[in-house]
Design an enzyme around this catalytic site. Structure first.
Site, mmCIF file in Angstrom:
data_model
loop_
_atom_site.group_PDB
_atom_site.id
_atom_site.type_symbol
_atom_site.label_atom_id
_atom_site.label_comp_id
_atom_site.label_asym_id
_atom_site.label_seq_id
_atom_site.Cartn_x
_atom_site.Cartn_y
_atom_site.Cartn_z
ATOM 1 C CE LYS A 1 -3.298 4.944 -6.520
ATOM 2 N NZ LYS A 1 -4.020 6.148 -5.758
ATOM 3 C CG ASP B 1 -0.782 5.497 -9.097
ATOM 4 O OD1 ASP B 1 0.169 6.027 -8.454
ATOM 5 O OD2 ASP B 1 -1.967 6.064 -9.128
#
Ligand code: C5P
Length: 304
Positions: free
Chosen positions: A11, A145
């Site tokens: 990401k 996350d």
């Protein structure tokens, strides 16, 4: 089925707004995540005993002072243990083979990605019958996350990063990442953020201009809206990253930002060819450990 393979992306945070530290030690975030086409691959094989064994294969030069933890400290093993506890099936075991491509300790959620992939893969392998939605609370327990990496795409992250809301977005973006020869601990960067902001900070917000750029799907609009409230803290620990950011901007990047808590730096290109030019400029400085081109958004953890 006795083996499954899962691919899981890295990401980037297109913006990372950080608020005042909470009583539990975490910071409230207002972030926009994008999953990018840089994948770890996990091969999960059922065992006939209750052991959880992990092996990591990588061609990456690991940053100085970092190692991918083996055994029980590996986040994939923690994910496996959490899932089987949740299923009430302590007798389940698995071999977990990780092919690591996402930079380690780089602010790209490489460890979190492996945790998300393990949840998706072992749920299938062990016949857990859980939906992606059911896996979310387990993902959040493993790291801030991890829930995003179950989803992928573009999404807003709230809470400490674990609360995911989808956003309307168009287009696809060409990124260049410059990794660093030394990793950075996320906790150390947040502690530096607190030290630099002893009187607290404003409530974090996702900039409207960034959401608008994603709705339109134009990298030229998105570039100037990239932002990261951890920049000052990361640069305080790694001043040399300011030069890397400047090199990318001088070479015509539409935007430049530190990835998460760093030390990977991220540059937005206008096209794949422009990305190649940026990558050459960044590689020629010799400051980056590696320069990687990638595109986003892509899907989250998926069985293949
Ligand atoms: O959630 P995760 O385990 O990835 O976080 C690693 C560390 O980063 C935490 O222990 C905390 O020190 C810091 N962190 C934070 N605020 C967040 C996310 C992470 O302070 N929102």
């Amino acid at each position: 089925m006795s083996t499954v393979t899962v691919r899981v992306p890295a990401k980037v945070n297109l913006c990372l707004g950080v608020g005042r530290v909470r009583p539990d030690g975490y910071h409230p975030l207002a972030t926009v995540y994008q999953a990018v086409d840089l994948h770890d691959e996990l091969r999960l094989t059922i065992r006939d005993d209750d052991r959880l064994e992990v092996v990591v294969h990588t061609e990456l030069d690991l940053p100085e002072g970092t190692a991918v933890p083996s055994g029980d400290d590996n986040i994939a093993v923690r994910a496996a243990r959490l899932l089987r506890e949740h299923l009430g099936r302590p007798e389940l075991g698995a071999d977990i083979a990780i092919r690591k491509v996402i930079p380690v300790a780089g602010g790209m959620a490489g460890g979190s990605a492996d945790a998300a992939a393990t949840l998706v893969g072992l749920n299938e392998l062990w016949g857990g019958g859980m939906t992606r939605h059911d896996l979310e609370p387990l993902a959040a327990e493993l790291g801030s996350d991890v829930p995003f990496l179950l989803h992928g795409g573009n999404a807003i992250g709230g809470g400490r990063g674990e609360t995911i809301s989808p956003i309307l977005s168009r287009g696809s973006y060409d990124w260049v990442f410059a990794t660093s020869p030394e990793g950075l601990s996320t906790a150390a960067v947040y502690a530096e953020f607190d030290r630099l902001n002893p009187h607290g900070v404003a409530e974090p917000e996702v900039p409207d201009a960034l959401l608008n750029a994603l709705r339109v799907g134009d990298p030229r609009l998105l570039g100037p809206t990239l932002s990261n409230d951890l920049t000052e803290a990361t640069l305080s620990l790694r001043p040399e990253l300011a030069d890397t950011l400047a090199v990318g901007l001088d070479a015509g990047a539409l935007g430049a930002v530190i990835s998460g808590s760093g030390p990977t730096t991220v540059f937005l290109a206008a096209s794949e060819q422009h990305g190649l030019d940026l990558a050459m400029a960044l590689a020629s400085t010799g400051t980056a450990a590696d320069v990687i081109q990638s595109r986003g958004p892509v899907a989250g953890a998926r069985l293949i």
